[in-house]
Design an enzyme around this catalytic site. Sequence first.
Site, short mmCIF file in Angstrom:
data_model
loop_
_atom_site.label_atom_id
_atom_site.label_comp_id
_atom_site.label_asym_id
_atom_site.label_seq_id
_atom_site.Cartn_x
_atom_site.Cartn_y
_atom_site.Cartn_z
N GLY A 37 23.15 71.85 -6.00
CA GLY A 37 22.82 72.17 -4.61
C GLY A 37 22.99 72.01 -3.82
O GLY A 37 22.80 71.84 -2.47
N GLY A 38 23.93 70.69 -3.50
CA GLY A 38 25.05 70.58 -2.36
C GLY A 38 24.63 70.35 -1.29
O GLY A 38 23.39 69.12 -1.46
N VAL A 39 24.50 70.52 -0.49
CA VAL A 39 24.71 69.26 0.73
C VAL A 39 22.77 70.10 1.17
O VAL A 39 22.06 69.40 1.30
CB VAL A 39 25.31 70.15 1.94
CG1 VAL A 39 24.69 69.42 3.56
CG2 VAL A 39 26.69 68.67 1.99
N CYS A 40 23.11 71.10 1.37
CA CYS A 40 21.64 72.15 1.59
C CYS A 40 20.84 70.89 1.04
O CYS A 40 20.03 70.59 1.56
CB CYS A 40 21.64 73.43 1.18
SG CYS A 40 20.23 74.21 2.03
N ALA A 112 37.05 69.16 -9.61
CA ALA A 112 37.19 70.47 -9.52
C ALA A 112 38.78 69.84 -9.46
O ALA A 112 38.99 70.07 -7.90
CB ALA A 112 37.27 71.67 -9.47
N ILE A 177 21.08 69.56 14.04
CA ILE A 177 21.14 68.55 13.60
C ILE A 177 20.57 67.44 13.92
O ILE A 177 19.19 66.96 14.19
CB ILE A 177 21.99 67.94 12.64
CG1 ILE A 177 22.59 69.20 11.33
CG2 ILE A 177 21.97 67.14 11.69
CD1 ILE A 177 23.53 69.24 10.68
N HIS A 436 -2.85 91.49 12.05
CA HIS A 436 -3.43 91.34 13.05
C HIS A 436 -4.05 90.12 12.95
O HIS A 436 -5.03 90.23 12.05
CB HIS A 436 -3.56 91.31 14.50
CG HIS A 436 -4.54 91.31 15.52
ND1 HIS A 436 -4.15 90.59 16.34
CD2 HIS A 436 -6.35 91.12 15.55
CE1 HIS A 436 -4.88 90.24 17.43
NE2 HIS A 436 -6.26 90.35 17.41
C1 LIG Z 1 21.04 67.66 8.11
C2 LIG Z 1 21.66 68.45 7.88
C3 LIG Z 1 20.47 69.77 7.86
C4 LIG Z 1 20.63 71.06 7.45
N1 LIG Z 1 20.07 71.95 7.54
C5 LIG Z 1 20.24 73.38 7.74
C6 LIG Z 1 18.51 74.06 7.73
O1 LIG Z 1 17.80 73.92 7.90
N2 LIG Z 1 19.45 75.47 6.99
C7 LIG Z 1 20.31 75.55 7.12
O2 LIG Z 1 20.86 76.84 6.43
N3 LIG Z 1 21.55 75.03 7.01
C8 LIG Z 1 21.65 73.59 7.06
N4 LIG Z 1 22.33 72.66 7.22
C9 LIG Z 1 23.70 73.50 6.17
C10 LIG Z 1 23.55 73.54 4.62
O3 LIG Z 1 23.14 72.08 4.62
C11 LIG Z 1 24.97 74.15 4.68
O4 LIG Z 1 25.19 75.42 5.91
C12 LIG Z 1 24.75 74.59 3.13
O5 LIG Z 1 24.95 73.52 2.69
C13 LIG Z 1 26.56 75.47 2.69
O6 LIG Z 1 26.15 75.49 1.56
P1 LIG Z 1 27.74 75.59 0.50
O7 LIG Z 1 27.34 76.10 -0.40
O8 LIG Z 1 28.86 76.41 1.41
O9 LIG Z 1 28.28 74.35 0.65
P2 LIG Z 1 27.86 72.28 -0.07
O10 LIG Z 1 26.32 73.22 0.18
O11 LIG Z 1 28.58 71.81 1.11
O12 LIG Z 1 28.56 72.63 -1.26
C14 LIG Z 1 29.31 72.28 -1.61
C15 LIG Z 1 29.08 71.55 -3.45
O13 LIG Z 1 30.63 71.87 -3.34
C16 LIG Z 1 31.18 69.89 -4.11
N5 LIG Z 1 32.52 70.03 -4.55
C17 LIG Z 1 33.14 69.50 -2.82
N6 LIG Z 1 34.50 69.70 -3.39
C18 LIG Z 1 34.13 69.98 -4.73
C19 LIG Z 1 34.83 69.64 -5.92
N7 LIG Z 1 36.50 69.25 -5.54
N8 LIG Z 1 34.95 70.33 -7.34
C20 LIG Z 1 33.69 70.45 -7.34
N9 LIG Z 1 32.81 69.80 -6.65
C21 LIG Z 1 33.20 69.97 -5.41
C22 LIG Z 1 30.31 69.02 -3.25
O14 LIG Z 1 29.83 67.96 -4.21
C23 LIG Z 1 28.92 70.40 -2.84
O15 LIG Z 1 27.97 69.85 -3.96
C24 LIG Z 1 22.31 71.47 7.00
C25 LIG Z 1 23.20 70.34 6.73
C26 LIG Z 1 22.31 68.84 7.14
C27 LIG Z 1 23.47 68.27 7.08
#
Ligand SMILES: Cc1cc2nc3c(=O)[nH]c(=O)nc-3n(C[C@H](O)[C@H](O)[C@H](O)COP(=O)(O)OP(=O)(O)OC[C@H]3O[C@@H](n4cnc5c(N)ncnc54)[C@H](O)[C@@H]3O)c2cc1C
Length: 447
Positions: A37-40, A112, A177, A436
Site C-alpha cells: 500500500g506504500g505511503v498512500c 530489494a 499536506i 438534478h
Molecule cells: C500525508 C500525505 C497525504 C497524501 N495524500 C494524498 C492524497 O490525498 N491523494 C493522492 O493522490 N496522493 C496523496 N499523497 C501522495 C501519495 O501518497 C503518493 O503519491 C503515492 O503513495 C505514490 O505512490 P508510489 O507507488 O509511487 O510510492 P509509495 O506509495 O511511496 O510506495 C513506495 C513503496 O516502495 C517501498 N520501497 C522503497 N524502496 C524499496 C526497496 N528498495 N525494496 C522494497 N521496497 C521498497 C516503500 O516501502 C513503499 O511502500 C499523500 C502523501 C502524503 C505523505
Amino acid sequence: MNYQIAIIGGGPAGYTAAEAAGKAGLSVVLFEKNNLGGVCLNEGCIPTKTLLYSAKVYDYAKHASKYAVTVPEASFDLGKIIARKSKVVRKLVLGIKAKLTAHQVNIVTGEAEIMDKNHVRCGDEVYECEKMIVCTGSETFVPPITGIGEVNYWTHRDALDSKELPASLTIVGGGVIGMEFASFFNSLGVKVTVIEMMDKILGPMDGDISSMLCAEYAKRGIAFLLSTKVVAISQSEEGITVSYENEQGAGSVLSEKLLMSVGRRPVTKGFGLENLGLATTERRCIKVDEHLQSSVEGVYVCGDLNGVSLLAHTAVREAEVAVNHIVGKKDSMSYRAIPGVVYTNPEVAGVGQTEEALQSAGIAYRVEKLPMAYSGRFVAENEGVNGLCKVIMAEDGTILGAHVLGNPASEIITIAAMAIETGMKAEEWKKIVFPHPTVGEIFREAL
Ligand SMILES: Cc1cc2nc3c(=O)[nH]c(=O)nc-3n(C[C@H](O)[C@H](O)[C@H](O)COP(=O)(O)OP(=O)(O)OC[C@H]3O[C@@H](n4cnc5c(N)ncnc54)[C@H](O)[C@@H]3O)c2cc1C
C-alpha cells in the site's frame, strides 16, 4: 528464480502494476520492504482522509443547529479517532494482499537491491527478471534550517499518530499536506499557525481559490504567515520557537509542536538504482517516455519516483500504462487532466490549466466564474458557506481547466477531468445531461 516482471515497491504504482501484470498472465515478483500500500495507504492519502472525516463529522455536529438539528454537546476521543484510522488502513492493506495473491503475484517482504536490469537481490536470494518496474516512491524532505537537528519536530507520520492534542501547532509549509493537517487540528481546537514561503497557500493551485480557502481558515482562527522564510528553529521548556523573516522584518512563533511539511522527493538512493545508469531530466528526475519506460529498455519507472506528479492516482495510471506496454497493448500516459484535490473542509479541487499558468505561457483564454450558490444542492447542504467554480476555456471553447472550492469538489472534479482529457468543447459538454439536484451541475451552469 526467474520472473517475467520484477516490481520494486508495493505502493499504488507497484501494487497496480503487479495486479495488472498478474491478470495478464505474467509471472510477477513484487518486493516491499514495509507494508503493502506504500505511503498512500499507510501514511498518506487514506489515513489523512480518515482523520479528516472524523474532524468533518465533529464540525457538522458542532454546527448542527445551522441545519435545525440539536446536538447537546459535541465531543471527540482522539485515541479512538487514531484507532479507527489504523483499522481502516489495516483493512485496505489486507484487501491489496488478497488481490495480488489472487493474481499469483509472489510478494517478497524485504528491501530489494537492483544488481542490473535483469537481477534483483533481496536478502540472500537473487531474482532474475526479463523486465523491471521500479516504484520506490518518495520521502519527506526536511530542509537544513538552522537548529532543526536539535528540535523534536513532527513529520506527517508523527502527526497521524499523535497521542495527545497539542495546545498549539506551527506548520511549516502551506501546501496540500500542510493544509490538510492544519484543517484537522484546527477543527479539533488546536491553535494553528501556517508559515509559507510563497505568497499563497496550496502551491500551484488556482490563485482565487487558494485565497478564498486561506480567508476561510483565517476566519476559523488559523494564523497565516505568507511570503515568510523560516530562518531558525529552537526548542526550550516553553516549546518550539520558529524564527522567520518576511517583508515586515524578523519575527518568531512559539508553539507546543512543529510539523515540517515543505515537500517530498523521490527515493533514488540506497537500493542500487545507480547500477542501471538511467538518464535524468533537467530537474534531476528520472527520464521516462510516454510508456513510462526509462532510458534503459525493459526498465520502467512509475509513481512518485519519476518525479512527474507525486499523486497516487497518477501512480496507478502510470503503472497501468507500463504494463500495457510490456504486454503489447496500445496505451500511453497523458498528464493533461490529472486532478489535484485538497481534502480540507470545504474541499478544493482543480484539473488542467490554471489562469496563472496560461498567463505566464501567453496563451489566450476565457474564464467563467460562478459562486457555488448557483447549485441548489450546494445551498441545501452548505448553510452559510461560500464556494467558487471556475471553468477556463480556449477561445474556440475547448475546456482547458476547472477549479472548485466547495464540497464535494473531490467527487465532481472528475467530470471536468473527462471533458479536458477527451478534448471537449463547451458546446459539447453542455449537451451532457447532469442529474438534478447535484453539485456537479455547477459546471453546466458555469458554461
Ligand atoms: C500525508 C500525505 C497525504 C497524501 N495524500 C494524498 C492524497 O490525498 N491523494 C493522492 O493522490 N496522493 C496523496 N499523497 C501522495 C501519495 O501518497 C503518493 O503519491 C503515492 O503513495 C505514490 O505512490 P508510489 O507507488 O509511487 O510510492 P509509495 O506509495 O511511496 O510506495 C513506495 C513503496 O516502495 C517501498 N520501497 C522503497 N524502496 C524499496 C526497496 N528498495 N525494496 C522494497 N521496497 C521498497 C516503500 O516501502 C513503499 O511502500 C499523500 C502523501 C502524503 C505523505
